[in-house]
Design a protein around this motif. Structure first.
Motif, PDB file in Angstrom:
ATOM      1  N   GLN A 288       0.830  -1.207   0.000  1.00  0.00           N
ATOM      2  CA  GLN A 288       0.000   0.000   0.000  1.00  0.00           C
ATOM      3  C   GLN A 288       0.864   1.255   0.000  1.00  0.00           C
ATOM      4  OE1 GLN A 288      -2.293  -0.783   3.519  1.00  0.00           O
ATOM      5  NE2 GLN A 288      -3.788  -2.072   2.467  1.00  0.00           N
ATOM      6  N   TYR A 290       3.875   1.646  -1.198  1.00  0.00           N
ATOM      7  CA  TYR A 290       4.576   1.853  -2.470  1.00  0.00           C
ATOM      8  C   TYR A 290       3.666   1.640  -3.679  1.00  0.00           C
ATOM      9  CZ  TYR A 290       8.863   2.038   0.261  1.00  0.00           C
ATOM     10  OH  TYR A 290       9.839   2.397   1.162  1.00  0.00           O
ATOM     11  N   ARG A 291       2.361   1.571  -3.429  1.00  0.00           N
ATOM     12  CA  ARG A 291       1.349   1.441  -4.486  1.00  0.00           C
ATOM     13  C   ARG A 291       1.569   0.202  -5.344  1.00  0.00           C
ATOM     14  NH1 ARG A 291       0.571   7.785  -6.483  1.00  0.00           N
ATOM     15  NH2 ARG A 291       0.070   8.609  -4.399  1.00  0.00           N
ATOM     16  N   SER A 293       0.073  -3.643  -5.856  1.00  0.00           N
ATOM     17  CA  SER A 293      -1.086  -4.482  -5.554  1.00  0.00           C
ATOM     18  C   SER A 293      -0.634  -5.840  -5.028  1.00  0.00           C
ATOM     19  CB  SER A 293      -1.924  -4.670  -6.820  1.00  0.00           C
ATOM     20  OG  SER A 293      -3.011  -5.535  -6.567  1.00  0.00           O
TER      21      SER A 293
END
Length: 314
Positions: A288, A290-291, A293
Motif C-alpha cells: 500500500q 509503495y502502491r 497491488s
C-alpha cells in the motif's frame, strides 16, 4: 576481560546457534556465553543442558550462565536476539539493564523490521541486520531439533564498519557456525524475507507442508503468486534483488526438507500467538505504501487474521 555474549530467545534459531557457541566457548578464557531464559526452559537447561537433535546425533551443551535476572546477567558486549517478532519491544525492555551504549545487537528474526524497531529503543547502539537459513524447532523446553544439513547465518550493517563486527564473525567461525559478514545486508535480509514470508503465508493458509505445496499445482501457484507480489514490493522499495529471485527461491524450497513447514504454520496448529503481522500483514502494508497491488497476500491475511482472532484450528 572476557567477551560476554547473551542469547535472547532459545527457540529453533537462538537455541541452535547459541548451542554451537556454548559448545565451543563455555569455560573458555576469552568468551562467556549467557542464555537468557526463564521458566521450564531455564530449569531444564540448568539441570540437563541444552539438547540439540540433528541428523548427526545428539549434542548437549551447558552455557556459562542461564538466567532471566538482569542483575545476574550483567552488561553484555553482544546480544543475539531470536525471540518472536511480536515480543521485540517487551523482551528488550525486560533486559534494558544488560545493554550498555557499546553493546552490539544482532537480531535474527523472521521479519525485516526488527533493526528499525530496536534502534528506536536503543538509538545509541549498533544494531546489525541479520538472517538465517535453517530448519529447526523446539521439541520441548531446552530441546532443539534441526532437520537437514542446511544452516547459514548472514549479518552486517549498512551504516557502520566497527571492528567489533568482524570480531563477532571470528567468534562465529571458531564455533563452526557457517556465517557470512556481507556488505549488501539489506538485500540479503530481504532475499530471506521473500522466502520465509511467502512460505509462512502459504503453509499457514493452505495448511500444508513444503512437500504438499510443491506436489499440488494449485498450492504451488498460490506460493508463486505470493513470491511475485513480494518481489514487486521489494523492487518498488529500491532494493536490488537478483533478477531471477523467483526461480532461486523456488529452488531453495525444493532443496528444503519436504516434511518441514514454517514456524508460523506450527504456531497456528498449536493455537499459539503467530507472527502474521510481521510476515504477512507487513507485505500488504508495504504494498500500500509503495502502491503495489498484493491481492493474494490480502486474501491470505484476511483469513489468517480471523484465525488469530477466533483461535480456531484448521
Amino acid at each position: 576481560m572476557k567477551t560476554r555474549i547473551g542469547i535472547l530467545g532459545l527457540g529453533g534459531v537462538g537455541g541452535y546457534f547459541g548451542g554451537l557457541l556454548a559448545r565451543e566457548y563455555t569455560k573458555s578464557n576469552t568468551v562467556e556465553i549467557i542464555f537468557i531464559a526463564r521458566g521450564e526452559t531455564q530449569k531444564n537447561i540448568v539441570e540437563s543442558g541444552l539438547k540439540i537433535l540433528s541428523d548427526d546425533g545428539e549434542t548437549i551443551v551447558f552455557p556459562d550462565l542461564v538466567s532471566d535476572n538482569p542483575e545476574l546477567i550483567g552488561t553484555l558486549d553482544y546480544l543475539i536476539c531470536a525471540t518472536k517478532t511480536y515480543d521485540i519491544e517487551t523482551s528488550f525492555e525486560l533486559y534494558r539493564k544488560c545493554i550498555a551504549p557499546d553493546t552490539i545487537i544482532l537480531p535474527l528474526y523472521n521479519g525485516v523490521d526488527a533493526t528499525e524497531r530496536i534502534n528506536k529503543l536503543f538509538p545509541q547502539n549498533i544494531v546489525l541486520q541479520g538472517c538465517v537459513y535453517i530448519v529447526s524447532m523446539i521439541v520441548a523446553p531446552g530441546i532443539i531439533k534441526k532437520i537437514g544439513p542446511y544452516e547459514k547465518l548472514f549479518f552486517g550493517s549498512k551504516s557502520t564498519k566497527d571492528s567489533r563486527i568482524t570480531t563477532l564473525q571470528s567468534i562465529f567461525e571458531k564455533a563452526k557456525i557457517e556465517s557470512y559478514f556481507v556488505a549488501n545486508i539489506e538485500e540479503t535480509v530481504w532475499e530471506k524475507f521473500i522466502f520465509i514470508s511467502a512460505l509462512a503465508s502459504a503453509t499457514s493458509y493452505l495448511n500444508q507442508n513444503i512437500g504438499q505445496i510443491l506436489s499440488n499445482s494449485e498450492s504451488k501457484q498460490v506460493y508463486i503468486s505470493l513470491l511475485n507480489e513480494i518481489a514487486l514490493v521489494a523492487s518498488a522499495k529500491g532494493l536490488k534483488m537478483p533478477k531471477n529471485i523467483i526461480e532461486e527461491t523456488i529452488i531453495k524450497l525444493e532443496k528444503s526438507p519436504q516434511e518441514a513447514t514454517s514456524s508460523m504454520h506450527r504456531d497456528f496448529l498449536a493455537n499459539h500467538k503467530t507472527e502474521v503481522v510481521s510476515l504477512t500483514e507487513f507485505v500488504v502494508k508495504e504494498g500500500q505504501k509503495y502502491r503495489v497491488s498484493t491481492p493474494v497476500y490480502q486474501l491470505i491475511l484476511d483469513k489468517l487474521q480471523n484465525k488469530n482472532r477466533f483461535n480456531f484450528r484448521f
